[in-house]
Scaffold this motif. Structure first.
Motif, PDB file in Angstrom:
ATOM      1  N   PRO A  52      31.861  43.673 -15.460  1.00  0.00           N
ATOM      2  CA  PRO A  52      31.442  43.220 -16.786  1.00  0.00           C
ATOM      3  C   PRO A  52      31.249  41.591 -16.891  1.00  0.00           C
ATOM      4  CG  PRO A  52      32.706  45.096 -17.181  1.00  0.00           C
ATOM      5  CD  PRO A  52      33.046  44.558 -15.876  1.00  0.00           C
ATOM      6  N   SER A  53      32.061  41.166 -16.401  1.00  0.00           N
ATOM      7  CA  SER A  53      32.369  39.542 -16.496  1.00  0.00           C
ATOM      8  C   SER A  53      31.312  38.838 -15.962  1.00  0.00           C
ATOM      9  CB  SER A  53      33.765  39.139 -15.846  1.00  0.00           C
ATOM     10  OG  SER A  53      33.575  39.313 -14.466  1.00  0.00           O
ATOM     11  N   LEU A  54      30.466  39.419 -14.989  1.00  0.00           N
ATOM     12  CA  LEU A  54      29.131  38.739 -14.290  1.00  0.00           C
ATOM     13  C   LEU A  54      27.930  39.079 -14.956  1.00  0.00           C
ATOM     14  CD1 LEU A  54      30.363  39.358 -10.521  1.00  0.00           C
ATOM     15  CD2 LEU A  54      30.776  37.196 -11.926  1.00  0.00           C
ATOM     16  N   PHE A  55      27.851  39.646 -16.064  1.00  0.00           N
ATOM     17  CA  PHE A  55      26.793  40.271 -16.690  1.00  0.00           C
ATOM     18  C   PHE A  55      25.792  39.203 -17.539  1.00  0.00           C
ATOM     19  CE2 PHE A  55      27.826  44.954 -17.220  1.00  0.00           C
ATOM     20  CZ  PHE A  55      27.892  45.233 -16.020  1.00  0.00           C
ATOM     21  N   HIS A  56      26.242  38.045 -17.410  1.00  0.00           N
ATOM     22  CA  HIS A  56      25.702  36.946 -18.304  1.00  0.00           C
ATOM     23  C   HIS A  56      25.289  35.624 -17.083  1.00  0.00           C
ATOM     24  CE1 HIS A  56      26.109  38.779 -21.992  1.00  0.00           C
ATOM     25  NE2 HIS A  56      27.365  38.835 -21.517  1.00  0.00           N
ATOM     26  N   GLN A  57      25.400  35.845 -15.723  1.00  0.00           N
ATOM     27  CA  GLN A  57      25.295  34.996 -14.751  1.00  0.00           C
ATOM     28  C   GLN A  57      24.192  35.195 -13.992  1.00  0.00           C
ATOM     29  OE1 GLN A  57      28.949  34.149 -12.701  1.00  0.00           O
ATOM     30  NE2 GLN A  57      30.293  34.410 -14.485  1.00  0.00           N
ATOM     31  N   ASN A  58      23.754  34.312 -13.537  1.00  0.00           N
ATOM     32  CA  ASN A  58      22.548  34.291 -12.321  1.00  0.00           C
ATOM     33  C   ASN A  58      23.117  33.875 -10.998  1.00  0.00           C
ATOM     34  OD1 ASN A  58      20.655  35.608 -14.266  1.00  0.00           O
ATOM     35  ND2 ASN A  58      20.077  33.553 -14.877  1.00  0.00           N
ATOM     36  N   MET A  59      23.131  34.479 -10.296  1.00  0.00           N
ATOM     37  CA  MET A  59      23.715  33.835  -8.832  1.00  0.00           C
ATOM     38  C   MET A  59      22.953  34.607  -7.577  1.00  0.00           C
ATOM     39  SD  MET A  59      27.121  36.143  -8.453  1.00  0.00           S
ATOM     40  CE  MET A  59      28.030  35.357 -10.240  1.00  0.00           C
ATOM     41  N   ILE A  60      22.936  33.767  -6.360  1.00  0.00           N
ATOM     42  CA  ILE A  60      22.408  34.171  -5.356  1.00  0.00           C
ATOM     43  C   ILE A  60      23.594  33.939  -4.203  1.00  0.00           C
ATOM     44  CG2 ILE A  60      21.250  32.295  -4.508  1.00  0.00           C
ATOM     45  CD1 ILE A  60      19.850  35.751  -4.388  1.00  0.00           C
ATOM     46  N   ILE A  61      23.972  34.847  -3.422  1.00  0.00           N
ATOM     47  CA  ILE A  61      25.154  34.882  -2.421  1.00  0.00           C
ATOM     48  C   ILE A  61      24.565  35.167  -0.971  1.00  0.00           C
ATOM     49  CG2 ILE A  61      27.447  35.470  -2.006  1.00  0.00           C
ATOM     50  CD1 ILE A  61      27.689  36.067  -4.905  1.00  0.00           C
TER      51      ILE A  61
END
Length: 308
Positions: A52-61
């Motif tokens: 849930p802590s990543l629900f407000h982030q945009n990322m590409i890995i």
């Protein structure tokens, strides 16, 4: 659901995927959890989707043989509604979209239009990714234009100060969130642009450069709207200051007009014995005439000076 999109759109099974063909797929998180190993997706990526802590982030890995991305969309027209969320898995010959939250079916619509596009243009997976990401934000230009019209309309309206301040605070908050959103979204394009050689050919990087520039333009548009909003605030403050100055000027004029009358009333209210005006039958009318002359004279003077 997995589609093979070489010359026509054909549903295939996950076990039918071959390197020489192109595929696009869309599924929800539960479907992915049941078959992620067949795609060669790491378990760590699945755990990220459940964090849930990543629900407000945009990322590409970049992973070993694919890219893993998280995208959280906001509606530029109403940024306080619930966000759409999705995950992207970009392989050399497969583009997989995992829907996490899509109440308005916007992601599904973009996916269908992207699949039609790749069929018509025989586009590469890289260009498909570019088209998909760009189409996710295609409506934002119109939303930003509507915001600009709202700000310009707010500037011209003769609203009360409290209503204007509330609207100003709301719009400023929306624009600040939008600017942070686009700056955060820009990291996806920059990371794809920087690490494109991990999977794609060098020529494909231009699509990610175009996408990054597009997000930059959206961010600059928001910055411009914030400047327009600040100008609207300055214009409103100038109008309020002008109204206050006119009110203070009016009271100053009134006070100035009545100051001589106060002096006359105080002068003849002293009641000294040797004041001949007190015993004259013309004293009272004379004071009235004098007061009227003073008032009329000051009003004429202030009219000429355009204080009234």
């Amino acid at each position: 659901m997995i589609y093979q999109v070489d010359h026509q759109k054909e549903i295939v099974n996950i076990h039918d995927i071959q390197e020489e063909h192109r595929y696009i797929a869309m599924m929800d998180l539960e479907e992915l959890k049941s078959c992620y190993q067949e795609f060669g997706i790491d378990e760590a990526a699945i755990q990220r989707l459940e964090d849930p802590s990543l629900f407000h982030q945009n990322m590409i890995i970049p992973a070993y043989h694919y890219y893993f991305g998280l995208v959280h969309l906001i509606n530029a027209r109403d940024i306080f509604v619930k966000k759409d969320s999705l995950a992207l898995f970009i392989f050399k010959n497969l583009f997989l979209v995992v829907v996490i939250d899509d109440e308005d079916h916007h992601i599904n619509q973009v996916f269908q239009s992207s699949s039609d596009y790749v069929l018509q243009k025989e586009a590469s997976i890289t260009r498909l990714v570019y088209y998909f990401l760009s189409d996710l934000l295609a409506a934002d230009y119109q939303y930003l234009e509507e915001l600009q019209n709202e700000i310009e309309e707010l500037e011209t309206q003769e609203e009360d100060s409290m209503h204007f301040t509330n609207q100003l605070r709301q719009l400023n908050k929306e624009l600040l969130l939008l600017q942070n959103y686009y700056e955060n979204f820009m990291t996806i394009g920059e990371d794809l642009e920087m690490n494109h050689h991990h999977i794609f050919e060098d020529d494909d990087s231009r699509y990610f450069e175009i996408f990054t520039r597009r997000i930059e333009r959206l961010s600059k548009n928001v910055e411009m709207l914030r400047e327009i909003l600040n100008q609207a605030h300055s214009a409103h403050q100038s109008r309020e200051d002008y109204k206050l100055n006119k009110t203070m000027q009016f009271f100053t004029v009134v006070t100035t007009i009545f100051m001589p009358l106060t002096l006359i009333a105080g002068w003849y209210g002293m009641n000294f014995e040797n004041m001949p005006e007190l015993k004259s039958i013309y004293g009272y009318p004379a004071v009235i005439v004098l007061s009227c002359i003073v008032v009329i004279g000051l009003i004429v003077l202030f009219k000429k000076k355009k204080f009234l």
